[in-house]
Scaffold this motif. Structure first.
Motif, PDB file in Angstrom:
ATOM      1  N   ALA A  88       0.835  -1.207   0.000  1.00 65.01           N
ATOM      2  CA  ALA A  88       0.000   0.000   0.000  1.00 65.01           C
ATOM      3  C   ALA A  88       0.868   1.255   0.000  1.00 65.01           C
ATOM      4  N   GLY A  89       1.927   1.245   0.807  1.00 64.68           N
ATOM      5  CA  GLY A  89       2.845   2.382   0.820  1.00 64.68           C
ATOM      6  C   GLY A  89       3.568   2.541  -0.502  1.00 64.68           C
ATOM      7  N   ARG A  90       3.994   1.427  -1.081  1.00 63.38           N
ATOM      8  CA  ARG A  90       4.675   1.480  -2.372  1.00 63.38           C
ATOM      9  C   ARG A  90       3.740   1.988  -3.456  1.00 63.38           C
ATOM     10  N   LEU A  91       2.469   1.558  -3.398  1.00 60.46           N
ATOM     11  CA  LEU A  91       1.501   1.989  -4.400  1.00 60.46           C
ATOM     12  C   LEU A  91       1.266   3.495  -4.313  1.00 60.46           C
ATOM     13  N   ARG A  92       1.200   4.035  -3.113  1.00 59.38           N
ATOM     14  CA  ARG A  92       1.035   5.487  -2.972  1.00 59.38           C
ATOM     15  C   ARG A  92       2.190   6.234  -3.630  1.00 59.38           C
ATOM     16  N   ARG A  93       3.402   5.731  -3.428  1.00 55.93           N
ATOM     17  CA  ARG A  93       4.565   6.385  -4.030  1.00 55.93           C
ATOM     18  C   ARG A  93       4.527   6.275  -5.558  1.00 55.93           C
ATOM     19  N   LYS A  94       4.146   5.096  -6.050  1.00 55.04           N
ATOM     20  CA  LYS A  94       4.081   4.899  -7.498  1.00 55.04           C
ATOM     21  C   LYS A  94       3.018   5.805  -8.133  1.00 55.04           C
ATOM     22  N   LEU A  95       1.888   5.965  -7.457  1.00 53.48           N
ATOM     23  CA  LEU A  95       0.847   6.837  -7.984  1.00 53.48           C
ATOM     24  C   LEU A  95       1.338   8.279  -8.064  1.00 53.48           C
ATOM     25  N   ALA A  96       2.041   8.712  -7.019  1.00 48.43           N
ATOM     26  CA  ALA A  96       2.586  10.070  -7.027  1.00 48.43           C
ATOM     27  C   ALA A  96       3.570  10.250  -8.177  1.00 48.43           C
ATOM     28  N   GLU A  97       4.417   9.241  -8.399  1.00 47.20           N
ATOM     29  CA  GLU A  97       5.377   9.302  -9.509  1.00 47.20           C
ATOM     30  C   GLU A  97       4.647   9.351 -10.854  1.00 47.20           C
ATOM     31  N   TYR A  98       3.599   8.550 -10.978  1.00 45.15           N
ATOM     32  CA  TYR A  98       2.866   8.472 -12.243  1.00 45.15           C
ATOM     33  C   TYR A  98       2.239   9.818 -12.602  1.00 45.15           C
ATOM     34  N   TYR A  99       1.582  10.451 -11.607  1.00 47.88           N
ATOM     35  CA  TYR A  99       0.904  11.714 -11.899  1.00 47.88           C
ATOM     36  C   TYR A  99       1.870  12.891 -12.012  1.00 47.88           C
ATOM     37  N   ALA A 100       3.106  12.683 -11.626  1.00 48.49           N
ATOM     38  CA  ALA A 100       4.117  13.719 -11.825  1.00 48.49           C
ATOM     39  C   ALA A 100       4.811  13.571 -13.180  1.00 48.49           C
ATOM     40  N   ALA A 101       4.567  12.443 -13.880  1.00 49.95           N
ATOM     41  CA  ALA A 101       5.271  12.191 -15.145  1.00 49.95           C
ATOM     42  C   ALA A 101       4.293  11.662 -16.195  1.00 49.95           C
ATOM     43  N   ASP A 102       4.210  10.339 -16.353  1.00 51.64           N
ATOM     44  CA  ASP A 102       3.387   9.742 -17.408  1.00 51.64           C
ATOM     45  C   ASP A 102       1.932  10.188 -17.350  1.00 51.64           C
ATOM     46  N   GLY A 103       1.404  10.343 -16.155  1.00 50.42           N
ATOM     47  CA  GLY A 103      -0.024  10.626 -16.015  1.00 50.42           C
ATOM     48  C   GLY A 103      -0.367  12.061 -15.703  1.00 50.42           C
ATOM     49  N   GLN A 104       0.522  12.989 -15.989  1.00 50.78           N
ATOM     50  CA  GLN A 104       0.274  14.375 -15.594  1.00 50.78           C
ATOM     51  C   GLN A 104      -0.900  15.014 -16.347  1.00 50.78           C
ATOM     52  N   ASP A 105      -1.285  14.470 -17.479  1.00 50.38           N
ATOM     53  CA  ASP A 105      -2.423  15.020 -18.239  1.00 50.38           C
ATOM     54  C   ASP A 105      -3.702  14.218 -18.040  1.00 50.38           C
TER      55      ASP A 105
END
Length: 452
Positions: A88-105
């Motif tokens: 769960a902690g790892r997923l939160r970090r991955k989501l933050a990374e995703y929306y800062a890069a690949d998923g920013q739009d």
């Protein structure tokens, strides 16, 4: 555009994305480069989103995820629930990374709120948080059992952060020891920037918390303090160097390959920032040495370690990491030489890890009496004591024929750290696994039985 969200429900009743849009966004996310190679996290997120879409958000628990996503027998459920909490902690970090890069739009955004497993699904306008590395995700088998009193250490760590960050208007500190700085040096730092002095003090507090490194809660407290140092003064190198050392340590110790890679990437970025800010310091160089060690880049690790030792031959915390890099590389004579030189020139009030490293080096050079002496001196002077030092002391006594002492230490290791597999850990840490095998063989001769 702002968000209006119903915080009582993981899905917004009003204005929430349509189910088809949610599933389309979910597919884009799990196919992104951010989530490549993280199949377990993909399965985790797909499961909780689908459960929420099907009206079962309130029923999502660690146990249900463990059973439905990870599977396994009932006897394994307790351990698998721990893995769920880690993921769960790892997923939160991955989501933050995703929306800062690949998923920013992205127009549809997924959150996993802390304290639960039911996702929030939001419309765009959400500003993603930065990866939160203070939540140290580690499976039970990857770490030794924390010692009694570690909660007190965590409390002290958080209190230290709260204290230093709560006020920028302090009187000049009294004559505290800050990495060997004199009162005049501290006064000069304070005159230039009180926040810089706070960062210096915080960073040096964190350095004292890193060892014994097999205590995850201790590492979490240290990481929190180093991050506090960065927040106080992001131009001070020490916060970055310390953060790099802790993150690399977590990467080495965890058995979770995804978490290890996340932490290695984070540690590398922090070490590079420390080098950029202060390349002339032994601490920055030793941080980069430790990160390269964690990556398995032995020539670079040794080069940075030797440079760090030359730059800061009397900094005990630098010597801790330098001696460990050299120990694991098999440079035993060099470990002993550095440690003996430091002990002849530095007056220490307590013992440090580089003295444990000297004892380990003497064991591998078959100087078992010297190893026993080194480890006993560390214990007598209040140095770091953990399963590693007990294992080496046990093995040394066994090789000397002191079977009663070896047996007693074997029982102590099994009693105090019942899940510890230091034999396997050291086969992983050494460049030449034979040295870890030698330790494990001597431990088994002392009737130590590895936990299954």
């Amino acid at each position: 555009m702002g968000l209006t969200k119903d915080t009582s429900s993981p899905l917004n009743e009003s204005g929430s994305p349509a189910a088809k849009d949610i599933r389309a966004a979910l597919q884009r996310l799990i196919r992104s480069s951010t989530f490549t190679g993280s199949q377990r996290l993909q399965d985790f997120l797909v499961y909780v989103v689908e459960e929420s879409l099907n009206g079962r958000a309130d029923d999502i628990r660690a146990k249900t995820i463990a059973m439905d996503v990870y599977g396994g027998t009932l006897s394994e459920m307790s351990r698998r629930e721990n893995v769920v909490r880690v993921d769960a902690g790892r997923l939160r970090r991955k989501l933050a990374e995703y929306y800062a890069a690949d998923g920013q739009d992205e127009k549809t955004v997924f959150e996993l709120p802390k304290g639960g497993y039911a996702p929030r699904i939001l419309r765009s306008g959400f500003e993603p948080a930065q990866p939160e590395f203070s939540e140290l995700g580690t499976s039970a088998r990857a770490w030794a059992r924390p010692g009694v009193g570690i909660i007190g250490i965590i409390i002290l760590g958080y209190v230290a952060v709260a204290f230093w960050m709560s006020s920028t208007k302090q009187d000049l500190p009294t004559d505290l020891s800050v990495d060997g700085l004199s009162r005049d040096e501290r006064s000069a730092i304070f005159g230039a920037s009180p926040m810089r002095l706070q960062a210096v003090n915080l960073a040096n507090t964190g350095r004292d918390l890193i060892f014994p490194a097999l205590e995850p809660a201790r590492l979490e407290a240290a990481l929190t303090i180093f991050k506090g140092a960065i927040e106080n003064d992001d131009s001070y190198f020490g916060g970055y160097a310390g953060t790099a050392q802790v993150a690399a340590t977590i990467a080495v110790l965890t058995s979770d390959t995804d978490l290890a890679q996340d932490m290695l990437n984070y540690a590398d970025a922090q070490a590079k920032r420390a080098i950029e800010l202060a390349p002339e310091t032994g601490w920055s160089q030793s941080a980069m040495a430790w990160v390269n060690f964690a990556k398995g880049n032995w020539p670079e690790a040794i080069e940075f370690a030797q440079r760090a030792q030359r730059l800061a031959p009397h900094d005990v915390h630098v010597l801790e990491f330098v001696s460990l890099v050299l120990l694991y590389s098999g440079s035993f004579e060099q470990v002993i030489a550095i440690s003996e030189e430091a002990l002849s020139k530095i007056e220490l009030e307590r013992a440090y890890v580089f003295q444990n490293a000297m004892g380990s080096a003497k064991f591998h050079l078959k100087d078992y009496e010297g190893a026993v002496s080194a480890f006993e001196q560390v214990t007598e002077k209040g140095g770091p004591v953990g399963p590693v030092s007990v294992a080496y002391l046990m093995a040394s006594h066994q090789m000397l024929g002191n079977k009663a002492q070896a047996q007693s230490l074997s029982e102590q290791l099994s009693r105090e750290w019942p899940d510890s597999r230091v034999d396997a850990l050291f086969k992983k840490l050494f460049a030449n696994p034979k040295y870890g095998q030698d330790l494990g063989d001597a431990m088994r001769q002392a009737n130590w039985i590895p936990p299954s």
